[in-house]
Design a protein around this motif. Structure first.
Motif, PDB file in Angstrom:
ATOM      1  N   LEU A   1      53.340  37.040  15.187  1.00 20.62           N
ATOM      2  CA  LEU A   1      54.689  36.497  15.254  1.00 20.62           C
ATOM      3  C   LEU A   1      54.738  35.162  16.005  1.00 20.62           C
ATOM      4  O   LEU A   1      55.701  34.865  16.690  1.00 20.62           O
ATOM      5  CB  LEU A   1      55.628  37.512  15.918  1.00 20.62           C
ATOM      6  CG  LEU A   1      55.724  38.869  15.237  1.00 20.62           C
ATOM      7  CD1 LEU A   1      56.577  39.826  16.045  1.00 20.62           C
ATOM      8  CD2 LEU A   1      56.277  38.732  13.834  1.00 20.62           C
ATOM      9  N   GLY A   2      53.711  34.330  15.877  1.00 20.35           N
ATOM     10  CA  GLY A   2      53.705  33.036  16.559  1.00 20.35           C
ATOM     11  C   GLY A   2      53.576  33.182  18.059  1.00 20.35           C
ATOM     12  O   GLY A   2      52.556  33.625  18.558  1.00 20.35           O
ATOM     13  N   ASP A   3      54.642  32.832  18.772  1.00 17.50           N
ATOM     14  CA  ASP A   3      54.620  32.918  20.236  1.00 17.50           C
ATOM     15  C   ASP A   3      54.883  34.328  20.754  1.00 17.50           C
ATOM     16  O   ASP A   3      54.773  34.579  21.944  1.00 17.50           O
ATOM     17  CB  ASP A   3      55.660  31.963  20.826  1.00 17.50           C
ATOM     18  CG  ASP A   3      55.260  30.513  20.647  1.00 17.50           C
ATOM     19  OD1 ASP A   3      54.053  30.236  20.489  1.00 17.50           O
ATOM     20  OD2 ASP A   3      56.157  29.653  20.666  1.00 17.50           O
ATOM     21  N   ASP A   4      55.247  35.228  19.865  1.00 15.29           N
ATOM     22  CA  ASP A   4      55.552  36.599  20.262  1.00 15.29           C
ATOM     23  C   ASP A   4      54.412  37.541  19.894  1.00 15.29           C
ATOM     24  O   ASP A   4      53.633  37.274  18.981  1.00 15.29           O
ATOM     25  CB  ASP A   4      56.834  37.084  19.585  1.00 15.29           C
ATOM     26  CG  ASP A   4      58.066  36.347  20.077  1.00 15.29           C
ATOM     27  OD1 ASP A   4      58.054  35.883  21.235  1.00 15.29           O
ATOM     28  OD2 ASP A   4      59.031  36.236  19.304  1.00 15.29           O
ATOM     29  N   THR A   5      54.323  38.644  20.622  1.00 13.69           N
ATOM     30  CA  THR A   5      53.335  39.685  20.346  1.00 13.69           C
ATOM     31  C   THR A   5      54.071  40.979  20.049  1.00 13.69           C
ATOM     32  O   THR A   5      54.906  41.417  20.836  1.00 13.69           O
ATOM     33  CB  THR A   5      52.389  39.880  21.546  1.00 13.69           C
ATOM     34  OG1 THR A   5      51.698  38.652  21.772  1.00 13.69           O
ATOM     35  CG2 THR A   5      51.392  40.982  21.299  1.00 13.69           C
TER      36      THR A   5
ATOM     37  N   THR B   1      57.132  41.190  22.826  1.00 12.98           N
ATOM     38  CA  THR B   1      57.176  40.378  24.044  1.00 12.98           C
ATOM     39  C   THR B   1      56.626  38.997  23.721  1.00 12.98           C
ATOM     40  O   THR B   1      56.032  38.780  22.671  1.00 12.98           O
ATOM     41  CB  THR B   1      56.302  40.971  25.174  1.00 12.98           C
ATOM     42  OG1 THR B   1      54.933  40.895  24.802  1.00 12.98           O
ATOM     43  CG2 THR B   1      56.679  42.401  25.517  1.00 12.98           C
ATOM     44  N   SER B   2      56.769  38.104  24.657  1.00 14.61           N
ATOM     45  CA  SER B   2      56.089  36.821  24.596  1.00 14.61           C
ATOM     46  C   SER B   2      54.582  37.093  24.691  1.00 14.61           C
ATOM     47  O   SER B   2      54.158  38.053  25.339  1.00 14.61           O
ATOM     48  CB  SER B   2      56.545  35.946  25.770  1.00 14.61           C
ATOM     49  OG  SER B   2      55.617  34.924  26.015  1.00 14.61           O
ATOM     50  N   ARG B   3      53.773  36.263  24.091  1.00 11.64           N
ATOM     51  CA  ARG B   3      52.308  36.412  24.190  1.00 11.64           C
ATOM     52  C   ARG B   3      51.844  36.346  25.642  1.00 11.64           C
ATOM     53  O   ARG B   3      50.812  36.901  25.991  1.00 11.64           O
ATOM     54  CB  ARG B   3      51.592  35.293  23.420  1.00 11.64           C
ATOM     55  CG  ARG B   3      51.572  35.427  21.958  1.00 11.64           C
ATOM     56  CD  ARG B   3      50.694  34.379  21.249  1.00 11.64           C
ATOM     57  NE  ARG B   3      50.846  33.022  21.755  1.00 11.64           N
ATOM     58  CZ  ARG B   3      49.925  32.370  22.456  1.00 11.64           C
ATOM     59  NH1 ARG B   3      48.786  32.942  22.750  1.00 11.64           N
ATOM     60  NH2 ARG B   3      50.122  31.136  22.869  1.00 11.64           N
ATOM     61  N   LEU B   4      52.605  35.693  26.485  1.00 13.64           N
ATOM     62  CA  LEU B   4      52.206  35.462  27.874  1.00 13.64           C
ATOM     63  C   LEU B   4      52.804  36.455  28.866  1.00 13.64           C
ATOM     64  O   LEU B   4      52.658  36.269  30.077  1.00 13.64           O
ATOM     65  CB  LEU B   4      52.593  34.034  28.277  1.00 13.64           C
ATOM     66  CG  LEU B   4      52.029  32.920  27.380  1.00 13.64           C
ATOM     67  CD1 LEU B   4      52.589  31.576  27.816  1.00 13.64           C
ATOM     68  CD2 LEU B   4      50.519  32.938  27.400  1.00 13.64           C
ATOM     69  N   SER B   5      53.478  37.479  28.368  1.00 15.98           N
ATOM     70  CA  SER B   5      54.188  38.373  29.278  1.00 15.98           C
ATOM     71  C   SER B   5      54.153  39.812  28.772  1.00 15.98           C
ATOM     72  O   SER B   5      54.154  40.057  27.572  1.00 15.98           O
ATOM     73  CB  SER B   5      55.650  37.919  29.407  1.00 15.98           C
ATOM     74  OG  SER B   5      56.380  38.832  30.186  1.00 15.98           O
TER      75      SER B   5
END
Length: 138
Positions: free
Chosen positions: A54-58, A131-135
């Motif tokens: 999902l791009g920037d999302d996981t 979630t965001s890929r970073l969180s």
């Protein structure tokens, strides 16, 4: 707090709030096993899979395990009676970021004690959330 942990806490709160719920509700296996109350329902984590599509999302798929520990002449039957009440509430659970609760299956009963009067039955659910890929949070 991570989203998956907030979902576990939300399920604990939901089940504990059911009027006349027939089991103590716990987060910790060790707490449930150290108590004499029976039956006891434990909400705990299983494995988590992810999809980075999902791009920037996981997209995350986390198993939440619901174990019922019971003691008596027919402890597996007692565990089923607890889950008969818990299951509809679990399947209707909703929370921010959560888009699906899926029942995955139920493990075979595990009996303990010399006379087999203690039993644990675990039902596996999978929560799907993003979630965001970073969180790991919202």
């Amino acid at each position: 707090m991570t989203l998956r942990e907030s979902y576990i806490q939300g399920l604990i709160d939901l089940l504990a709030a059911i009027p006349s719920f027939p089991a103590g509700v716990h987060r910790s296996m060790s707490v449930a096993f150290s108590r004499e109350d029976s039956p006891a329902l434990i909400v705990h984590r299983g494995a988590e899979d992810i999809e980075n599509s999902l791009g920037d999302d996981t997209e995350r798929h986390c198993e939440i395990l619901i174990s019922v520990v019971s003691r008596g002449d027919a402890p597996d039957q007692e565990a089923d009676e607890v889950m008969e009440i818990a299951h509809p509430a679990i399947m209707q659970f909703s929370a921010p970021g959560l888009y699906l609760v899926e029942e995955v299956g139920t493990n075979a009963p595990v009996f303990a004690g010399a006379d087999g009067n203690a039993c644990m039955v675990t039902t596996r659910y999978k929560v799907h959330y993003c979630t965001s890929r970073l969180s790991l949070g919202a």
